[in-house]
Scaffold this motif. Structure first.
Motif, PDB file in Angstrom:
ATOM      1  N   THR A   1       0.867  -1.179   0.000  1.00 10.95           N
ATOM      2  CA  THR A   1       0.000   0.000   0.000  1.00 10.95           C
ATOM      3  C   THR A   1       0.901   1.225   0.000  1.00 10.95           C
ATOM      4  O   THR A   1       2.050   1.168   0.435  1.00 10.95           O
TER       5      THR A   1
ATOM      6  N   ALA B   1       1.074   5.319   1.204  1.00  9.83           N
ATOM      7  CA  ALA B   1       0.449   6.150   2.233  1.00  9.83           C
ATOM      8  C   ALA B   1       0.569   7.622   1.885  1.00  9.83           C
ATOM      9  O   ALA B   1       1.599   8.078   1.413  1.00  9.83           O
TER      10      ALA B   1
ATOM     11  N   THR C   1     -10.130  11.984   1.160  1.00 14.89           N
ATOM     12  CA  THR C   1     -10.949  10.825   0.807  1.00 14.89           C
ATOM     13  C   THR C   1     -12.063  11.245  -0.153  1.00 14.89           C
ATOM     14  O   THR C   1     -12.293  10.591  -1.176  1.00 14.89           O
TER      15      THR C   1
ATOM     16  N   LYS D   1     -12.014   1.536   2.684  1.00 18.73           N
ATOM     17  CA  LYS D   1     -12.307   1.547   4.116  1.00 18.73           C
ATOM     18  C   LYS D   1     -12.433   3.005   4.541  1.00 18.73           C
ATOM     19  O   LYS D   1     -11.496   3.782   4.387  1.00 18.73           O
TER      20      LYS D   1
ATOM     21  N   SER E   1      -7.173   6.889  10.008  1.00 18.19           N
ATOM     22  CA  SER E   1      -6.856   6.501   8.631  1.00 18.19           C
ATOM     23  C   SER E   1      -7.988   5.740   7.973  1.00 18.19           C
ATOM     24  O   SER E   1      -8.873   5.199   8.637  1.00 18.19           O
TER      25      SER E   1
ATOM     26  N   TYR F   1      -8.711   3.738   3.721  1.00 15.55           N
ATOM     27  CA  TYR F   1      -8.079   3.282   2.486  1.00 15.55           C
ATOM     28  C   TYR F   1      -8.950   3.601   1.285  1.00 15.55           C
ATOM     29  O   TYR F   1     -10.170   3.450   1.332  1.00 15.55           O
TER      30      TYR F   1
ATOM     31  N   LEU G   1      -3.814   0.484  -3.714  1.00 17.84           N
ATOM     32  CA  LEU G   1      -4.328   0.936  -2.425  1.00 17.84           C
ATOM     33  C   LEU G   1      -3.501   2.080  -1.863  1.00 17.84           C
ATOM     34  O   LEU G   1      -2.269   2.018  -1.821  1.00 17.84           O
ATOM     35  N   TRP G   2      -4.202   3.115  -1.431  1.00 20.46           N
ATOM     36  CA  TRP G   2      -3.603   4.266  -0.758  1.00 20.46           C
ATOM     37  C   TRP G   2      -4.215   4.356   0.634  1.00 20.46           C
ATOM     38  O   TRP G   2      -5.439   4.378   0.781  1.00 20.46           O
ATOM     39  N   GLU G   3      -3.366   4.403   1.647  1.00 23.28           N
ATOM     40  CA  GLU G   3      -3.845   4.702   2.986  1.00 23.28           C
ATOM     41  C   GLU G   3      -3.784   6.214   3.147  1.00 23.28           C
ATOM     42  O   GLU G   3      -2.742   6.830   2.918  1.00 23.28           O
TER      43      GLU G   3
END
Length: 143
Positions: free
Chosen positions: A74, A76, A89, A101, A112, A114, A122-124
């Motif tokens: 992932t 971040a 987001t 998420k 946080s 996702y 995937l980016w957190e």
């Protein structure tokens, strides 16, 4: 003497370079003048982000291009506050990304969630009050 590890460039293999370039531009990134139809480079506050065709990237590394699902990696995007995580987001989803998420208080003391880009990377999106941003704007873990 050890060689210093400097994470300098992150390359994402994508299905359509132009489509992914437009997605990341919608998030506010600006393509570098070194970009071409085959590859796009974005300067960030950390490493350069590179968008490259998935098939071409696999061929360059001499590995199969197939496969799907969680790759074990992932990325971040650390932000200054919980409110900034929420705003980022919303921005990713508005640009066509997928909320994986929803942001929430994390067990490690931060906040946080996702998201996934158009190719499922995937980016957190996180706010970590335990990490600091140094004078050069780099995120630093405690010593």
């Amino acid at each position: 003497m050890p060689i210093p590890l400097r994470l300098s460039l992150v390359t994402l293999g994508v299905a359509d370079v132009a489509r992914s370039t437009a997605f990341y531009e919608a998030l506010g990134l600006v393509a570098s003048s070194a970009s071409t139809e085959a590859v796009t480079f974005f300067n960030t506050e950390g490493p350069v982000l590179s968008i490259y065709g998935r098939e071409a990237l696999a061929a360059d590394a001499q590995v199969p291009a197939g496969g799907s699902g969680f790759s074990g990696v992932t990325l971040a995007w650390n932000l200054d506050s919980e409110a900034d995580v929420d705003k980022a987001t919303v921005r990713v989803v508005a640009a066509g990304g997928l909320m994986v998420k929803a942001p929430e208080k994390a067990f490690w003391g931060g906040y946080s969630g996702y998201v996934a880009d158009l190719d499922g990377h995937l980016w957190e999106l996180a706010h970590n009050p335990g990490f600091v941003v140094d004078a050069a704007g780099r995120l630093r873990a405690p010593d």
